[in-house]
Design a protein around this motif. Structure first.
Motif, PDB file in Angstrom:
ATOM      1  N   VAL A  98       0.914  -1.344  -0.137  1.00 18.55           N
ATOM      2  CA  VAL A  98      -0.018   0.072  -0.086  1.00 18.55           C
ATOM      3  C   VAL A  98       0.854   1.476   0.176  1.00 18.55           C
ATOM      4  O   VAL A  98       0.473   2.220  -0.256  1.00 18.55           O
ATOM      5  N   PHE A  99       2.222   1.149   0.386  1.00 22.02           N
ATOM      6  CA  PHE A  99       3.035   2.114   0.599  1.00 22.02           C
ATOM      7  C   PHE A  99       2.952   3.172  -0.801  1.00 22.02           C
ATOM      8  O   PHE A  99       3.046   4.521  -0.633  1.00 22.02           O
ATOM      9  N   THR A 100       3.567   2.407  -1.642  1.00 22.82           N
ATOM     10  CA  THR A 100       3.750   3.328  -2.905  1.00 22.82           C
ATOM     11  C   THR A 100       2.426   3.993  -3.469  1.00 22.82           C
ATOM     12  O   THR A 100       2.390   5.243  -3.850  1.00 22.82           O
ATOM     13  N   ALA A 101       1.308   3.198  -3.273  1.00 22.17           N
ATOM     14  CA  ALA A 101      -0.299   3.765  -3.766  1.00 22.17           C
ATOM     15  C   ALA A 101      -0.438   5.103  -2.726  1.00 22.17           C
ATOM     16  O   ALA A 101      -0.743   6.015  -3.421  1.00 22.17           O
ATOM     17  N   ARG A 102      -0.020   5.108  -1.449  1.00 23.64           N
ATOM     18  CA  ARG A 102      -0.225   6.219  -0.704  1.00 23.64           C
ATOM     19  C   ARG A 102       0.460   7.541  -1.094  1.00 23.64           C
ATOM     20  O   ARG A 102      -0.117   8.499  -1.124  1.00 23.64           O
ATOM     21  N   VAL A 103       1.765   7.076  -1.236  1.00 20.60           N
ATOM     22  CA  VAL A 103       2.612   8.291  -1.527  1.00 20.60           C
ATOM     23  C   VAL A 103       2.315   8.941  -2.862  1.00 20.60           C
ATOM     24  O   VAL A 103       2.156  10.078  -3.057  1.00 20.60           O
ATOM     25  N   LEU A 104       1.926   7.896  -3.880  1.00 22.40           N
ATOM     26  CA  LEU A 104       1.640   8.582  -5.079  1.00 22.40           C
ATOM     27  C   LEU A 104       0.206   9.308  -5.024  1.00 22.40           C
ATOM     28  O   LEU A 104       0.067  10.507  -5.891  1.00 22.40           O
ATOM     29  N   ALA A 105      -0.723   8.914  -4.240  1.00 19.67           N
ATOM     30  CA  ALA A 105      -2.058   9.592  -4.142  1.00 19.67           C
ATOM     31  C   ALA A 105      -1.563  10.990  -3.591  1.00 19.67           C
ATOM     32  O   ALA A 105      -2.305  11.879  -4.108  1.00 19.67           O
ATOM     33  N   ARG A 106      -0.714  10.898  -2.644  1.00 20.67           N
ATOM     34  CA  ARG A 106      -0.406  12.363  -2.021  1.00 20.67           C
ATOM     35  C   ARG A 106       0.050  13.029  -2.975  1.00 20.67           C
ATOM     36  O   ARG A 106      -0.084  14.451  -2.921  1.00 20.67           O
ATOM     37  N   THR A 107       1.062  12.703  -3.656  1.00 17.40           N
ATOM     38  CA  THR A 107       1.882  13.472  -4.463  1.00 17.40           C
ATOM     39  C   THR A 107       1.092  14.156  -5.668  1.00 17.40           C
ATOM     40  O   THR A 107       0.988  15.331  -6.251  1.00 17.40           O
ATOM     41  N   ARG A 108       0.331  12.999  -6.215  1.00 16.05           N
ATOM     42  CA  ARG A 108      -0.732  13.370  -7.181  1.00 16.05           C
ATOM     43  C   ARG A 108      -1.623  14.805  -6.962  1.00 16.05           C
ATOM     44  O   ARG A 108      -2.040  15.525  -7.611  1.00 16.05           O
ATOM     45  N   VAL A 109      -2.002  14.430  -5.651  1.00 19.78           N
ATOM     46  CA  VAL A 109      -2.969  15.498  -5.193  1.00 19.78           C
ATOM     47  C   VAL A 109      -2.194  16.819  -5.190  1.00 19.78           C
ATOM     48  O   VAL A 109      -2.958  18.095  -5.565  1.00 19.78           O
ATOM     49  N   GLU A 110      -1.225  16.861  -4.385  1.00 18.92           N
ATOM     50  CA  GLU A 110      -0.286  18.075  -4.686  1.00 18.92           C
ATOM     51  C   GLU A 110       0.066  18.716  -5.681  1.00 18.92           C
ATOM     52  O   GLU A 110       0.192  19.937  -5.985  1.00 18.92           O
ATOM     53  N   SER A 111       0.145  17.722  -6.814  1.00 18.35           N
ATOM     54  CA  SER A 111       0.703  18.168  -8.190  1.00 18.35           C
ATOM     55  C   SER A 111      -0.369  18.999  -8.759  1.00 18.35           C
ATOM     56  O   SER A 111      -0.277  20.029  -9.332  1.00 18.35           O
TER      57      SER A 111
END
Lengths: 279, 165
Positions: A118-131
């Motif tokens: 789940v780790f990668t998915a969570r980090v990507l979700a957060r960075t995508r939102v910020e992006s």
């Protein structure tokens, strides 16, 4: 006559220093008062003493401490010869060397640990939102207003290619007959949220939502993350949330509710205004 | 990201010694790394730069968490190791036993020494990098490394039930 310390006494007893008459008297005095040095002198005279070991033991640190400095020094995996005598008779230091060799082999194995899927998915979700937020913030609001005003003017100017488009567009969005290039049925079937609410209301809601989205700082990021986490939980995408997740999400949930309430309040206000006008 | 996430998570685990907190913090570290990528001047120093961010974040987190009751130390097997598993079941069991013992011993030593062990012996950073990261003279880092190794070895002996630490 000043008092002599043990270090100086050992130096003289070893013959590393030659005392004068005053120092000789101080040594005699010291040997009468210091049983350790007196014992050392008697063993030295009986040749039972290991000179190297005694030097290590009698100087600033204990023999083991000095040995440890050599054993654990960076690049000191091979103890120098001088330690040989100490190690032969010191089980503690030999055990430390064994522990050192065993430990240094294991430590690199602890460098990498698996944080789970789940780790990668969570980090990507957060960075995508910020992006997305960053992307919006790259364009000043003034530009957006400028473009909107320009389009509005083009719609009003006589003989402009966009003159009258606003009415056609409004009619099209509401599913007006014959105005949509794809037909009213398509508009009603696919633009349900827009046809449910007057354009002004949707615009107001979008404006408030946009303001929320462009908020900077941790709160916006955390709320976005909370939305993602809840979404992932309910859609069964990111695995079940743990009790700890719920504890962390609880305060954010209030923030989320606040955001939703603001958007909804804007839409409802516009709906009410629309109703009043119609009445 | 996938190639580095295990390192960051491992560092957070060893500092915080709590799996859930380490997971959350490792996510936060990656978000910070992503935000600050523009500030990275030398791409070849990416790993030490990233570990530096992770270390600072973990220390901040630890300070904030000091008011809370101490977390229960996690067994290393619960962390999920990615280390080399070759060598057969007997070798695996021995390695696993050694890893657990060293992990427990790490929990016995002081924070300053543990930090040096984590950065130098576990993550393999050069002493010069660590000196730059910690803002210390190289000589201080070297002597600190010597003392940290000594302390860890004593802790290992204590874990083994041998000589007292």
């Amino acid at each position: 006559m000043s008092k002599m310390n043990c270090e100086r006494a050992v130096e003289i007893l070893f013959g590393a220093a030659t005392p004068d008459a005053i120092e000789r008297r101080a040594l005699d005095q010291h040997l009468r008062e210091c049983s350790d040095c007196a014992d050392f002198q008697s063993r030295l005279e009986s040749e039972e003493v290991d000179l190297l070991a005694e030097v290590l033991a009698q100087t600033t640190a204990s023999g083991c401490e000095r040995a440890a400095d050599q054993i654990f020094a960076v690049g000191g995996e091979e103890p120098p010869e001088i330690l040989g005598t100490h190690l032969q008779r010191c089980e503690h230091c030999r055990a430390l060397i064994r522990a050192r060799d065993r430990t240094l082999g294991v430590l690199p194995q602890l460098a990498v640990l698996d944080p789970g899927d789940v780790f990668t998915a969570r980090v990507l979700a957060r960075t995508r939102v910020e992006s997305r937020s960053r992307h919006w913030m790259e364009y000043p609001v003034e530009w957006a207003y400028g473009i909107a005003v320009a389009i509005a003017l083009l719609m009003l100017i006589p003989n402009s290619p966009l003159q009258g488009t606003s009415q056609e567009l409004l009619s099209w969005l509401r599913g007006g007959e014959g105005e949509s290039p794809r037909g009213a049925g398509w508009a009603q079937a696919t633009v349900i949220p827009l046809s449910m609410f007057p354009v002004e209301a949707v615009r107001e809601g979008t404006r408030i939502g946009g303001e929320l989205e462009t908020e900077t700082g941790e709160r916006a990021t955390q709320v976005s993350w909370a939305f993602d986490s809840f979404g992932g939980h309910f859609l069964d995408l990111g695995g079940a949330l743990t009790e700890r997740d719920w504890e962390e999400l609880r305060p954010l949930w209030r923030e989320m509710q606040c955001d939703v309430r603001l958007v909804w309040r804007g839409i409802r206000g516009q709906l009410q205004a629309e109703t009043d006008r119609n009445c | 990201m996938r190639s580095q996430q295990g390192r960051v998570y491992a560092l957070c685990c060893h500092i915080l010694r709590d799996r859930d907190e380490a997971l959350d913090l490792a996510q936060e570290v990656f978000v910070r790394v992503w935000r600050r990528l523009d500030a990275l001047e030398d791409p070849e120093r990416f790993v030490s730069w990233m570990l530096s961010i992770a270390r600072n974040a973990a220390i901040d987190h630890g300070r904030r968490a000091k008011a809370r009751p101490p977390a229960q130390d996690i067994p290393v097997e619960d962390m999920g190791s990615l280390a080399d598993q070759s060598g057969g079941p007997a070798m695996d069991a021995e390695r696993e036993s050694d890893r657990q013992m060293v992990h427990r011993a790490l929990g016995r030593i002081g924070e300053i020494h543990r930090e040096i062990i984590l950065l130098h012996e576990i993550q393999g950073l050069a002493l010069e990098e660590i000196a730059r990261m910690l803002g210390l003279p190289l000589g201080t880092v070297k002597s600190r490394t010597t003392r940290a190794r000594h302390e860890l070895a004593k802790a290992v002996l204590a874990e083994e039930g041998g000589l007292s630490a």
